[in-house]
Motif scaffolding. Structure first.
Motif, PDB file in Angstrom:
ATOM      1  N   MET A  91     -39.541  -6.495 -37.267  1.00 12.66           N
ATOM      2  CA  MET A  91     -38.260  -6.155 -37.115  1.00 12.66           C
ATOM      3  C   MET A  91     -37.959  -5.945 -35.591  1.00 12.66           C
ATOM      4  O   MET A  91     -36.799  -6.544 -35.073  1.00 12.66           O
ATOM      5  CB  MET A  91     -37.938  -4.922 -37.710  1.00 12.66           C
ATOM      6  CG  MET A  91     -36.697  -4.280 -38.050  1.00 12.66           C
ATOM      7  SD  MET A  91     -36.451  -3.135 -38.814  1.00 12.66           S
ATOM      8  CE  MET A  91     -34.766  -2.909 -38.958  1.00 12.66           C
ATOM      9  N   TRP A 104     -31.214  -2.131 -44.730  1.00 16.72           N
ATOM     10  CA  TRP A 104     -31.949  -3.044 -43.734  1.00 16.72           C
ATOM     11  C   TRP A 104     -30.859  -3.757 -42.839  1.00 16.72           C
ATOM     12  O   TRP A 104     -31.137  -3.768 -41.710  1.00 16.72           O
ATOM     13  CB  TRP A 104     -32.997  -4.098 -44.301  1.00 16.72           C
ATOM     14  CG  TRP A 104     -34.031  -3.673 -44.658  1.00 16.72           C
ATOM     15  CD1 TRP A 104     -34.560  -2.871 -45.712  1.00 16.72           C
ATOM     16  CD2 TRP A 104     -35.350  -3.608 -44.088  1.00 16.72           C
ATOM     17  NE1 TRP A 104     -35.882  -2.692 -45.714  1.00 16.72           N
ATOM     18  CE2 TRP A 104     -36.273  -3.157 -44.732  1.00 16.72           C
ATOM     19  CE3 TRP A 104     -35.555  -4.291 -42.794  1.00 16.72           C
ATOM     20  CZ2 TRP A 104     -37.711  -3.219 -44.120  1.00 16.72           C
ATOM     21  CZ3 TRP A 104     -37.005  -4.096 -42.110  1.00 16.72           C
ATOM     22  CH2 TRP A 104     -37.810  -3.691 -42.826  1.00 16.72           C
ATOM     23  N   GLU A 148     -29.456  -1.086 -40.443  1.00 16.24           N
ATOM     24  CA  GLU A 148     -30.480  -0.851 -39.277  1.00 16.24           C
ATOM     25  C   GLU A 148     -30.461  -2.079 -38.213  1.00 16.24           C
ATOM     26  O   GLU A 148     -30.540  -1.815 -37.172  1.00 16.24           O
ATOM     27  CB  GLU A 148     -31.843  -0.862 -39.943  1.00 16.24           C
ATOM     28  CG  GLU A 148     -32.986  -0.466 -38.912  1.00 16.24           C
ATOM     29  CD  GLU A 148     -32.950   0.744 -38.282  1.00 16.24           C
ATOM     30  OE1 GLU A 148     -33.529   0.685 -37.086  1.00 16.24           O
ATOM     31  OE2 GLU A 148     -32.269   1.530 -38.882  1.00 16.24           O
TER      32      GLU A 148
END
Length: 278
Positions: free
Chosen positions: A88, A109, A112
């Motif tokens: 990530m 996700w 984020e």
């Protein structure tokens, strides 16, 4: 450094995220043109992120990151969670693959990544196998106000659209991170000054130098620069033969001083090794 010799840190990193069995590896196969099949799905099996270098038209060399899947049935181990976190952090553009109507984790996700200012491409996979793609699309659009890309990775449907979205989502400041990206512009003249390679020696250091040269050449050409080259003993003749001084001269480190003493005053000078460390 990857198998092509291009340092991965200088390449666009595209992270592929999604639940297990959502078709992440198949999507990577489709993007890379690889017809190989991925390993059979087993819910309790997790793997480290896999980094694969590919060429995408309009981008050049980039790195696809195939991550361990996530879902509510099989929790990631600590090792896999750390690998996902690292993937990530390295992701410049995120592709999040959905293959079912429960997209809560996928949306988390996506949010984020958006907090991290990383572009996100939402993909609905297996459109030739599932019937509720409109329902999935509506959930994604309601949460993110963005249209997902509908694909069938195994049938290669919609893959070109994914490529187009990747190009569209390249961060505006990414180009300056690439070799010589902020030193030259399209149409600039660049002179490469390189020592002749030894005919007999094939050591790792010489191979690394060759890769640095090749990387610089490819990225300069991708940027639309005019590139000429010479050996140090022909530098004077090369400069005399040019109609204008080069905007940038890139030299092997061992001849840097020699080239500096002969370069035109208006020309920038650097070395392949310095560019690689930027």
């Amino acid at each position: 450094m990857d198998l092509t010799g291009t340092p991965m840190r200088n390449q666009l990193h595209i992270g592929i995220f999604g639940k297990r069995n959502s078709g992440k590896s198949t999507l990577i196969n489709a993007l890379t043109g690889n017809n190989g099949l991925s390993m059979p799905y087993v819910a309790d099996v997790t793997t480290d992120p896999v980094y694969k270098t590919i060429e995408i038209q309009g981008i050049g060399s980039c790195v696809l990151i195939d991550t361990a899947g996530f879902d509510g049935k099989g929790q990631l181990s600590r090792r896999d969670a750390e690998g996902m976190g690292l993937a990530m952090e390295r992701t410049d553009v995120a592709i999040i693959v959905c293959a079912g109507d429960d997209v809560g984790q996928e949306l988390e996700w996506a949010k984020e990544f958006k907090l991290r200012k990383a572009p996100v491409i939402m993909v609905i996979n297996k459109i030739d196998q599932i019937s509720n793609t409109d329902k999935i699309r509506n959930k994604i659009y309601e949460a993110l106000k963005e249209e997902p890309v509908k694909i069938s990775a195994i049938s290669r449907l919609g893959i070109e659209k994914v490529r187009e979205e990747i190009v569209r989502c390249i961060p505006e400041d990414f180009e300056v991170k690439r070799i010589a990206g902020d030193l030259v512009e399209e149409g600039d003249l660049v002179l490469l000054v390189m020592v002749r390679d030894s005919q007999d020696s094939q050591n790792s250091q010489e191979e690394q130098v060759k890769q640095l040269r090749l990387q610089a050449l490819c990225q300069l050409l991708d940027k639309g620069c005019i590139v000429v080259s010479c050996t140090p003993d022909k530098l004077g003749e090369a400069l005399t033969g040019l109609t204008k001084p080069p905007k940038l001269i890139i030299a092997d480190s061992e001849i840097f001083r020699q080239v500096y003493s002969k370069k035109p005053g208006d020309s920038l000078l650097t070395s392949f090794s310095v560019l690689n460390s930027r």
